[in-house]
Design a protein around this motif. Structure first.
Motif, PDB file in Angstrom:
ATOM      1  N   ILE A 411       7.343  14.008  -1.163  1.00 12.57           N
ATOM      2  CA  ILE A 411       7.745  13.390  -0.075  1.00 12.57           C
ATOM      3  C   ILE A 411       7.867  13.384   1.127  1.00 12.57           C
ATOM      4  O   ILE A 411       8.096  13.926   1.985  1.00 12.57           O
ATOM      5  CB  ILE A 411       9.259  12.883  -0.800  1.00 12.57           C
ATOM      6  N   ALA A 412       6.643  12.626   1.497  1.00 15.61           N
ATOM      7  CA  ALA A 412       5.916  12.409   2.718  1.00 15.61           C
ATOM      8  C   ALA A 412       7.193  11.916   4.135  1.00 15.61           C
ATOM      9  O   ALA A 412       7.038  12.417   5.160  1.00 15.61           O
ATOM     10  CB  ALA A 412       4.618  12.701   3.471  1.00 15.61           C
ATOM     11  N   ALA A 413       7.466  11.239   3.750  1.00 15.74           N
ATOM     12  CA  ALA A 413       8.158   9.326   4.663  1.00 15.74           C
ATOM     13  C   ALA A 413       9.049   8.292   3.920  1.00 15.74           C
ATOM     14  O   ALA A 413       8.194   8.024   2.990  1.00 15.74           O
ATOM     15  CB  ALA A 413       7.340   9.243   5.861  1.00 15.74           C
ATOM     16  N   ILE A 414      10.204   7.937   4.364  1.00 17.14           N
ATOM     17  CA  ILE A 414      10.215   6.987   3.757  1.00 17.14           C
ATOM     18  C   ILE A 414      10.316   5.835   4.546  1.00 17.14           C
ATOM     19  O   ILE A 414      10.991   6.285   5.846  1.00 17.14           O
ATOM     20  CB  ILE A 414      11.015   7.328   2.879  1.00 17.14           C
ATOM     21  N   ASN A 415       9.728   4.515   4.822  1.00 13.91           N
ATOM     22  CA  ASN A 415       9.884   3.805   5.462  1.00 13.91           C
ATOM     23  C   ASN A 415      11.027   2.512   4.535  1.00 13.91           C
ATOM     24  O   ASN A 415      10.567   2.020   4.151  1.00 13.91           O
ATOM     25  CB  ASN A 415       8.898   2.674   5.584  1.00 13.91           C
ATOM     26  N   ARG A 416      12.351   2.196   5.443  1.00  9.75           N
ATOM     27  CA  ARG A 416      12.962   1.356   4.820  1.00  9.75           C
ATOM     28  C   ARG A 416      13.353   0.353   6.354  1.00  9.75           C
ATOM     29  O   ARG A 416      13.946   0.800   6.966  1.00  9.75           O
ATOM     30  CB  ARG A 416      14.305   2.433   4.535  1.00  9.75           C
ATOM     31  N   ASN A 417      12.913  -0.802   5.709  1.00  7.54           N
ATOM     32  CA  ASN A 417      13.107  -1.897   7.407  1.00  7.54           C
ATOM     33  C   ASN A 417      12.888  -1.977   8.132  1.00  7.54           C
ATOM     34  O   ASN A 417      13.507  -1.758   9.232  1.00  7.54           O
ATOM     35  CB  ASN A 417      15.284  -2.534   6.444  1.00  7.54           C
ATOM     36  N   ASN A 418      11.205  -0.975   8.243  1.00 10.39           N
ATOM     37  CA  ASN A 418      10.950   0.046   9.771  1.00 10.39           C
ATOM     38  C   ASN A 418      11.483   0.815  10.101  1.00 10.39           C
ATOM     39  O   ASN A 418      11.241   1.177  11.542  1.00 10.39           O
ATOM     40  CB  ASN A 418      10.731  -1.532  10.252  1.00 10.39           C
ATOM     41  N   GLU A 419      13.005   1.260   9.409  1.00  7.67           N
ATOM     42  CA  GLU A 419      13.252   2.897   9.856  1.00  7.67           C
ATOM     43  C   GLU A 419      12.549   3.747   9.205  1.00  7.67           C
ATOM     44  O   GLU A 419      12.245   4.103   8.284  1.00  7.67           O
ATOM     45  CB  GLU A 419      14.798   2.783   9.344  1.00  7.67           C
TER      46      GLU A 419
END
Length: 452
Positions: A411-419
């Protein structure tokens, strides 16, 4: 899925290879008997010889029962007509390769009123990718996710790089919350690295980072003195070149285009009036010098002849040009160009294959999560896939260190509400997160597929 492909050129052949590897039932249609026989011998596909605009040929290919019909010929009008006929016969979904920008502007009408599910413009997409590379010259290639908020960029580690001879663990602590190294190519080997993996000179690394951090990441990784590229020379007026020159001019770049066909030059004068158009042959060494190649910051070679493209790129690197981007028509040349040390390489067909493969996987599985973007990295050995976490993902809210993830999946990245989050074991995936997953030897169709 039952998939019919019309046209077995570079794009059609690439699709047959990609989709066969994912266990779809593929039928190909082409009027060229030799090309048809070649693709049937090479891949597990059925073939129908004939013109895709003929009803009897479409019926012979059983198009009425196709889940997807893809028309990939060089004619926009032919591709649109085939899709309309296939849809009328009963095909569930259709994709047309369309290169004329006038048709792109009418896509909403064609989708809503005519039933064409997707139109692919390989040239425009390739131009966008080259434009990104020009804007961030330290990177060899850049792929974009999460509506432009996250990038995966490829860099080459040199002896002078800040990361040379460093282990991934120490790098992660040094650049906490800025980037994550998600894949490494070393010679013919590919790795999804753990914290003990040590980077060496010559490694090509794929780095996930927030788009706003990309320029700083490039300087940190490469320790490069490359500055903003202002003066760009484009060799060859392909459709990619027309799109690209327009993009670069609008970014304030000084663009020089060298094209040997006078009729194409006249078209360029009208379409890109702010660029400098040179009618001449790029094989003419003296012409390139006369037109100031030595003063350029970047050279982009876009002719239809691979030998011209990589010879001009090699010459440009040898005279000290800061950045080269080389279009490759024959993907078998990729390894040769790597050995020659060429900077960035673009294969237009590969870009479209990734986009259509993404569409096919999304249609196969829409219940547990939604696939938004798919890129094939390192000649298809690694995939980077973006999912929207739906409510049926089985591990929502569970810390990542509490779930069992398959080998060679990250899992390389998570975008949570642009965070942007670069997750550790204590982080969780929540509903509506945009999740970037990098995998090797896996073909993920949903987020649930990452579990053992």
């Amino acid at each position: 899925m039952d998939i019919t492909i019309i046209g077995v050129g570079k794009l059609g052949t690439g699709l047959a290879q990609s989709l066969c590897s994912e266990d779809h039932n593929i039928t190909v249609i082409d009027y060229n008997t030799k090309k048809l026989e070649a693709i049937i011998d090479k891949y597990d596909v059925q073939g129908v010889n004939g013109n895709g605009t003929h009803i009897d040929v479409l019926n012979q290919a059983n198009v009425e029962h196709s889940d997807l019909v893809i028309s990939t010929t060089n004619s926009d009008e032919y591709n649109i007509l085939v899709c309309l006929m296939a849809k009328k016969l009963g095909a569930k979904h259709t994709i047309a390769r369309v290169r004329n920008p006038e048709y792109n502007a009418q896509f909403e009408f064609m989708r809503n009123e005519l039933g064409i599910s997707l139109m692919i413009n390989p040239d425009f997409t390739a131009a966008l990718e080259i434009c990104r590379i020009i804007q961030y010259p330290e990177a060899n290639n850049i792929e974009t996710f999460a509506n432009g908020n996250i990038d995966i960029a490829e860099y080459t580690i040199t002896e002078s790089s800040n990361l040379c001879n460093a282990d991934i663990g120490s790098i992660s602590s040094r650049y906490t919350n800025r980037m994550l190294i998600c894949a490494v190519e070393r010679g013919s080997e590919v790795y999804i690295p753990n914290g003990d993996f040590v980077l060496r000179a010559g490694d090509k690394i794929h780095v996930t980072g927030a788009h706003r951090e990309l320029a700083g990441i490039g300087r940190a990784v490469v320790n490069s003195k490359k500055s903003t590229l202002k003066n760009i020379m484009i060799i060859g007026c392909s459709r990619v070149g027309i799109y690209l020159s327009d993009m670069l001019v609008n970014l304030g770049k000084n663009v020089v285009i060298v094209e040997k066909n006078i009729e194409k030059c006249e078209i360029l004068f009208d379409m890109v009036p702010k660029a400098t158009i040179i009618n001449g042959d790029a094989n003419d060494h003296e012409l390139l010098i006369e037109e100031g190649i030595e003063n350029m910051d970047a050279i982009v070679t876009l002719t239809d002849v691979d030998e011209v493209n990589f010879l001009v790129s090699i010459y440009a690197q040898r005279i000290g040009i800061s950045k080269t981007v080389t279009k490759i028509n024959n993907k078998n040349l990729n390894k040769l160009l790597d050995d020659l040390g060429l900077d960035s390489q673009i294969n237009v067909s590969d870009i479209s294959v990734s986009a259509i493969t993404q569409y096919v996987r999304a249609k196969e599985n829409v219940s547990s999560s939604y696939m938004k973007t798919l890129y094939k990295l390192i000649d298809g050995k690694v995939e980077a896939t973006e999912f929207l976490a739906g409510e049926n993902v089985s591990f929502l809210g569970t810390p990542l260190n509490k779930i069992k993830i398959k080998k060679n999946v990250l899992i390389a990245a998570i975008n949570r509400n642009n965070e942007i989050l670069f997750p550790n074991g204590n982080d969780c995936i929540m509903k509506n997160d945009m999740v970037i997953v990098v995998s090797m030897d896996r073909k993920l169709k949903s987020l649930n597929d990452i579990l053992q």
